[in-house]
Design an enzyme around this catalytic site. Structure first.
Site, PDB file in Angstrom:
ATOM      1  N   CYS A 344     -18.793 -31.503   2.522  1.00 14.97           N
ATOM      2  CA  CYS A 344     -17.919 -32.322   1.674  1.00 14.97           C
ATOM      3  C   CYS A 344     -16.456 -31.899   1.814  1.00 14.97           C
ATOM      4  CB  CYS A 344     -18.299 -32.153   0.206  1.00 14.97           C
ATOM      5  SG  CYS A 344     -20.007 -32.526  -0.161  1.00 14.97           S
ATOM      6  N   HIS A 400      -3.516 -38.020   3.462  1.00 16.62           N
ATOM      7  CA  HIS A 400      -2.562 -38.657   2.550  1.00 16.62           C
ATOM      8  C   HIS A 400      -2.916 -40.116   2.259  1.00 16.62           C
ATOM      9  CE1 HIS A 400       0.849 -38.748   0.110  1.00 16.62           C
ATOM     10  NE2 HIS A 400       1.813 -38.510   0.973  1.00 16.62           N
ATOM     11  N   ASP A 404      -2.625 -38.324  -3.067  1.00 16.55           N
ATOM     12  CA  ASP A 404      -1.157 -38.321  -3.212  1.00 16.55           C
ATOM     13  C   ASP A 404      -0.661 -36.879  -3.265  1.00 16.55           C
ATOM     14  OD1 ASP A 404      -1.376 -40.989  -3.640  1.00 16.55           O
ATOM     15  OD2 ASP A 404      -1.399 -40.788  -5.832  1.00 16.55           O
TER      16      ASP A 404
END
Ligand code: CAO
Length: 427
Positions: A344, A400, A404
């Site tokens: 993950c 990105h 954020d």
């Protein structure tokens, strides 16, 4: 049918010109004006065209021979009488030069450089007239749209051979995949380092070849931001040292990494966007409700990232044991492909080696990775005075498109807080 001798045309005074390519063989049926041999003088290369159509009977020269005007090149069983006397005249260039070249050489000389068409594959446009390559190779390169200026030749006097063009094209195809959304970049120049000193070639390990491709793809296709931070692990380290001796008796090595793994899980729970994957369309986020961590392991053959499953459900000592097992398995090349799937989020710890910070590359399909560097004591201003605190440098790279900047900073602050007070990890 008449047997004709095909001779070297008027070379405009050039003597002992080298045969660098023989383009036909006995039995070949050739058309009038088809190129039959390639000659090279000090100044230029030239394709000699057949004066007649017919079947090649015997080749009278070989690569490396020197010929002058009138030297017999081959015999031909002519398909018919030569109708066009013009073929016997001085040799015209195989291909007309580009406009710029015409300006530079307005008068046509008997021997003319074969000018390539403008390159289209990659790179800046550049004249290739000063490049060593036979017309056959130039033609081959032109057909593939390859700029010869980007290739270093492996032949005598750095002549570019057909194989050099093939190798170049293969390299290009592996560097820029069509799936990269039409990304077209200038090729990396091939450099002959032996010009500068002694060199040795070492083929990359299988692991490096595979991971290199993935790293390059991830680096190019994921917009990375790396957020740096620091965690005060003074109390964590006191606790670790207090446990270390006892655990070593059980052959358990409790390194800072095990605590970091637990802290990362707490932060992933607080910031679910970090425990997610972006689907290939880039429009849907797949949030994961399980907590598997990839841990980068340095092996003699290169980097591998085995996955430790269900880290949220395991205690510190269990994780320490599993980490030791998995890294030993990795170093003994015993990892199965399944051992490296289902992660993950990844952690790359260089803390055992050193350095202050680095920018780890995201391990796709994950959306973030934590880099860990070596701790050091630093003066930290607390309650009106500087006190020595053990600080752990953290480098968090994230995608990105998914995360954020503010979320990235909040994640690293959360993680630092988790590590600064290990009681948080118990909650
Ligand atoms: N700061 C200071 N010391 C640290 C530290 C840190 N952040 N992290 C580990 N150490 C110490 C350990 O405590 C241990 O010291 P002691 O034996 O005195 O306790 C020593 O460094 C060596 O640790 P380790 O490397 O054996 O164990 P680990 O749990 O920290 O890491 C593993 C295990 C498998 C991740 C590591 O061995 C490894 O391979 N790291 C390299 C990963 C890598 O190559 N990443 C780059 C990928 S490119 O993006």
């Amino acid at each position: 049918m008449a047997i004709k001798e095909i001779v070297t045309p008027d070379l405009g005074g050039a003597q002992d010109v080298t045969v660098i390519e023989v383009l036909v063989k006995p039995g070949d049926t050739i058309q009038k004006d088809a190129s039959i041999v390639t000659l090279e003088s000090d100044k230029a290369t030239l394709d000699v065209p057949a004066e007649d159509a017919g079947i090649v009977k015997e080749i009278k020269i070989k690569v490396g021979d020197k010929v002058s005007t009138g030297s017999v090149l081959l015999t031909l069983e002519a398909a018919g009488e030569a109708k066009d006397e013009s073929a016997k005249k001085k040799v015209e260039p195989v291909k007309q030069p580009e406009k710029a070249a015409e300006k530079a050489a307005p008068k046509q000389e008997p021997i003319k450089e074969t000018q390539p068409e403008q390159p289209v594959l990659t790179g800046t446009l550049q004249s290739t007239s000063d490049i060593h390559a036979g017309p056959g190779v130039r033609r081959f390169a032109r057909e593939l749209g390859v700029n010869l200026a980007m290739i270093s030749g492996s032949g005598p006097k750095q002549r570019i051979m057909k194989e050099d063009v093939q190798t170049f094209v293969k390299t290009q195809l592996t560097q820029v995949q069509p799936s990269s959304g039409g990304l077209s970049l200038p090729a990396l120049p091939q450099i002959d380092f032996s010009k500068f000193g002694v060199t040795e070639q070492q083929v990359l390990s299988r692991i490096k070849k595979i991971s290199g491709k993935n790293l390059q793809r991830n680096w190019m296709m994921i917009p990375h931001v790396t957020q740096f931070g620091e965690a005060d692990i003074t109390t964590l380290e006191e606790f670790r040292q207090s446990q270390k001796a006892e655990l070593e008796k059980q052959k358990i090595k409790l390194t800072p990494l095990v605590f970091i793994m637990k802290a990362v899980i707490a932060s992933l729970k607080a910031f679910p966007h970090f425990n997610a994957s972006l689907d290939p369309s880039g429009e849907t986020l797949i949030l994961k409700k399980y907590f598997n961590l990839g841990v980068a392991v340095d092996t003699p053959d290169g980097l591998v990232v085995p996955v430790i499953r269900d880290v949220d459900k395991k205690g510190l000592t269990e994780l320490a044991k599993e980490l030791a097992q998995v890294s030993e398995k990795a170093r003994n090349k015993q990892l199965a492909p399944g051992d490296m799937q289902g992660g993950c989020f990844s952690i790359s710890s260089l803390g055992g080696i050193g350095g202050t910070a680095f920018t780890p590359i995201i391990n796709y399909p994950e959306v973030a990775i934590l880099g860990v560097s070596k701790t050091s004591y630093k003066p930290v201003y607390q309650d009106g005075e500087f006190v020595p605190r053990l600080m752990l440098p953290l480098s968090l790279s994230y995608d990105h498109r998914v995360i954020d900047g503010a979320e990235g900073a909040r994640f690293i602050m959360h993680l630092s807080n988790m590590l600064s007070d290990i009681r948080n990890l118990l909650l």
